[in-house]
Design an enzyme around this catalytic site. Structure first.
Site, PDB file in Angstrom:
ATOM      1  N   TRP A 103       0.853  -1.176   0.066  1.00 25.78           N
ATOM      2  CA  TRP A 103       0.014  -0.076   0.126  1.00 25.78           C
ATOM      3  C   TRP A 103       0.842   1.059  -0.080  1.00 25.78           C
ATOM      4  O   TRP A 103       0.565   2.173  -0.737  1.00 25.78           O
ATOM      5  CB  TRP A 103      -0.975  -0.103   1.232  1.00 25.78           C
ATOM      6  N   ASP A 171      -2.140   6.823   6.294  1.00 26.00           N
ATOM      7  CA  ASP A 171      -3.036   5.837   5.660  1.00 26.00           C
ATOM      8  C   ASP A 171      -3.258   4.861   6.700  1.00 26.00           C
ATOM      9  O   ASP A 171      -2.508   3.853   7.261  1.00 26.00           O
ATOM     10  CB  ASP A 171      -2.457   5.301   4.245  1.00 26.00           C
ATOM     11  N   LYS A 195     -12.825  -1.529   5.888  1.00 28.41           N
ATOM     12  CA  LYS A 195     -12.191  -2.571   6.542  1.00 28.41           C
ATOM     13  C   LYS A 195     -12.458  -2.435   8.121  1.00 28.41           C
ATOM     14  O   LYS A 195     -13.047  -3.472   8.670  1.00 28.41           O
ATOM     15  CB  LYS A 195     -10.475  -2.515   6.418  1.00 28.41           C
TER      16      LYS A 195
END
Ligand code: PLP
Length: 359
Positions: A103, A171, A195
């Protein structure tokens, strides 16, 4: 399968509290006595405006967000911010990025397309199995970007880097609301909601207002953070259902003692699985012990064939989604806030059982 409903260990979209889903089902056709569904009412209606206000207040309350920060809801997932952050804040300066995995790399790629990037640290040398603890920061960088929890690699910062006056941007897609954080240490926090706090379709942003002082004002309206701050995330039609679900999930979290309580349970849950992994050499943890994720537990078995068998048998027992990300293989159990302790206990038992039968 011995359970009424399978336990959902998918990494994302991920498990929602069952209670929340039942609640949503119950009021799907009649939202707050409007006689209409929340899916069909105007986002400008008083009823929906109240949902937005409540959800902002819940985020503020649960994470103790200081007053000089804005809480925003933005479409495009976490990934839109990989581009929006450099577009808004990079200009002709340099941004520092910490490369901790899949990511982080995606965020870096977008920033590199748009300006100057310095990789302040990377764990690529060891297959992203750890979180670096020394950083080569640029003086006067525009910002430092980190990925709080690497969903695919199963690593998580236990301590965040101190960036002094340079805004720290994180993030937190796969860990938001899973543990206490000091928001005042960050310039911006963002998270795709699917999530830990809602369904796909919205991302949550917590932004220090002073970051807008030097932001690029000549961007398209929808790509400026300022637009969302000024219009309470409703310049255009927001993802109403996803915000509504976030409202429900955060109310559930608050009712269950908030972030502090869930953090303790999350630690307990992760420990159950890591204890099984560490009990012998049948399971091989892929992350260094001091930076293991409490959200995504990643491990391997001795060969791919055995992993396949493990994943298949787990599924038949009612444990869905324990397969590792396609880019790294192996196994991964995602144990977000909504995964009950009980589900993890059952999985740990199954893992011990599987080990006994196959070693
Ligand atoms: C899932 C994930 C993303 C991507 O989120 P989208 O909402 O699909 O854009 C970004 N970062 C992290 C850490 C993630 O886990």
């Amino acid at each position: 399968m011995k359970f009424e409903r399978p336990f959902n260990f998918y990494a994302g979209p991920a498990i929602l509290p069952f209670e929340v889903m039942k609640d949503i089902k119950d009021e799907l056709l009649n939202f707050r006595n409007t006689g209409l569904s929340v899916m069909e009412i105007s986002h400008r209606s008083k009823e929906f405006d109240t949902v937005v206000d409540e959800t902002i207040a819940l985020v503020r309350d649960l994470l103790a967000v200081p007053d000089d920060y804005s809480v925003l809801f933005i479409q495009g997932g976490a990934s839109i911010h990989f581009a929006m952050i450099p577009l808004n804040f990079l200009g002709d300066g340099t941004a520092d990025y910490v490369d901790t995995g899949a990511w982080a790399k995606k965020a870096i790629k977008e920033a590199e397309n748009l300006g100057k990037v310095n990789i302040a640290a990377s764990s690529e040398d060891k297959n992203y199995s750890y979180i670096p603890d020394t950083f080569n920061f640029t003086e006067n960088a525009k910002y430092v970007h980190i990925t709080g929890n690497e969903t695919i690699n199963g690593t998580q910062y236990k301590e965040f880097p101190n960036t002094g006056n340079v805004p720290l941007i994180a993030d937190m897609s796969s860990e938001i609301m899973s543990r206490k954080i000091d928001v005042s240490k960050f310039g911006m926090i963002y998270a795709g909601a699917q999530k830990n706090i809602s369904i796909a379709g919205v991302s949550l942003v917590i932004l220090k207002n002073s970051l807008l002082d030097n932001a690029n004002n000549s961007l398209p309206t929808m790509l400026k953070y300022k637009t969302y701050v000024e219009k309470k995330s409703m310049f255009n039609t927001p993802p109403v259902f996803a915000i509504y679900v976030m409202n429900k999930v955060l109310n559930w979290l608050k009712k269950n003692g908030g972030v502090e309580s869930i953090e303790k349970i999350n630690e307990q849950k992760a420990k159950l699985l890591y204890d099984v992994i560490d009990s012998g050499d049948f399971y091989i943890g892929t992350a260094d012990k001091n930076c293991r994720s409490n959200m995504n537990v990643t491990f391997r078995l001795k060969d791919e064939e055995l992993e396949k068998k493990f994943i298949e048998e787990a599924k038949n027992e009612g444990f869905i989604g324990v397969k590792g990300h396609r880019s790294v293989g192996g196994c991964r159990a995602s144990i977000y806030n909504a995964m009950p302790l009980e589900g993890v206990k059952y999985l740990a038992e199954f893992m011990k059982d599987f080990q006994n039968k196959n070693s």
